[in-house]
Motif scaffolding. Structure first.
Motif, PDB file in Angstrom:
ATOM      1  N   UNK A 106       0.730  -1.234  -0.139  1.00 22.73           N
ATOM      2  CA  UNK A 106      -0.016   0.181   0.073  1.00 22.73           C
ATOM      3  C   UNK A 106       1.056   1.253   0.050  1.00 22.73           C
ATOM      4  N   UNK A 107       0.218   2.498  -0.131  1.00 20.45           N
ATOM      5  CA  UNK A 107       0.827   3.675  -0.183  1.00 20.45           C
ATOM      6  C   UNK A 107       1.358   4.049   1.284  1.00 20.45           C
ATOM      7  N   UNK A 108       2.664   4.429   1.470  1.00 21.80           N
ATOM      8  CA  UNK A 108       3.230   5.062   2.808  1.00 21.80           C
ATOM      9  C   UNK A 108       3.561   6.689   2.458  1.00 21.80           C
ATOM     10  N   UNK A 109       3.257   7.139   3.790  1.00 17.84           N
ATOM     11  CA  UNK A 109       3.905   8.605   3.739  1.00 17.84           C
ATOM     12  C   UNK A 109       5.319   8.581   4.200  1.00 17.84           C
ATOM     13  N   UNK A 110       6.279   9.162   3.610  1.00 12.05           N
ATOM     14  CA  UNK A 110       7.515   9.310   3.938  1.00 12.05           C
ATOM     15  C   UNK A 110       7.934  10.733   4.018  1.00 12.05           C
ATOM     16  N   UNK A 111       8.777  11.079   5.062  1.00 15.27           N
ATOM     17  CA  UNK A 111       9.119  12.554   5.468  1.00 15.27           C
ATOM     18  C   UNK A 111      10.820  12.759   5.164  1.00 15.27           C
TER      19      UNK A 111
END
Length: 121
Positions: A106-111
Motif C-alpha cells: 500500500x501507499x506510505x507517507x515518507x518525510x
C-alpha cells in the motif's frame, strides 16, 4: 529503506528567492503525491504546496502567486521555487511523499529531515 534528502534552505533577505529540492532514494515502486510542509516551533505542521502524479498542484493561500511546486518523475525529485519571500515564511520546511515500495504494497507517507529557511528584513 526509503530516504528523502532535502537541500536548498538557507538565509535570504525579504523579497529574495530560494529553491528547495527533495530527492527520494531507496526502494520505490511508485510515487503518488509529493508535497512541502512547514513548521515553526510550537506550531502545527502546515501544508505549503502539493503536486499529484498527474501534475495537479495545490497551494496554501499564503503562498499562492509566490511559490511554485514542480516534480521530475525521472529523478524522483520534487522542487519548491520560493519567490518574493517574506519574514513570515521563516520556518523549517519538510518534504513529504506518498509512495509504494513494491507493486503489492500500500501507499506510505515518507518525510524528509527538514531544511531551515530564514528570511531576514
Amino acid at each position: 529503506q526509503v530516504r528523502l534528502v532535502e537541500s536548498g534552505g538557507g538565509l535570504v533577505q525579504a523579497g529574495g528567492s530560494l529553491r528547495l529540492s527533495c530527492a527520494v532514494f531507496g526502494r520505490i515502486f511508485s510515487i503518488n503525491d509529493m508535497a512541502w510542509y512547514r513548521q515553526a516551533p510550537g506550531n502545527q505542521r502546515e501544508l505549503v504546496a502539493s503536486i499529484s502524479s498527474d501534475g495537479s498542484t495545490n497551494y496554501a493561500d499564503s503562498v499562492k502567486g509566490r511559490f511554485t511546486i514542480s516534480r521530475d518523475n525521472a529523478k524522483n525529485t520534487v522542487y519548491l521555487q520560493m519567490d518574493s519571500l517574506q519574514q513570515e515564511d521563516t520556518d523549517v520546511y519538510y518534504c513529504n511523499v506518498v509512495a509504494a515500495t513494491t507493486s503489492l504494497s500500500r501507499m506510505f507517507k515518507f518525510w524528509g529531515q527538514g531544511t531551515q529557511v530564514t528570511v531576514s528584513s
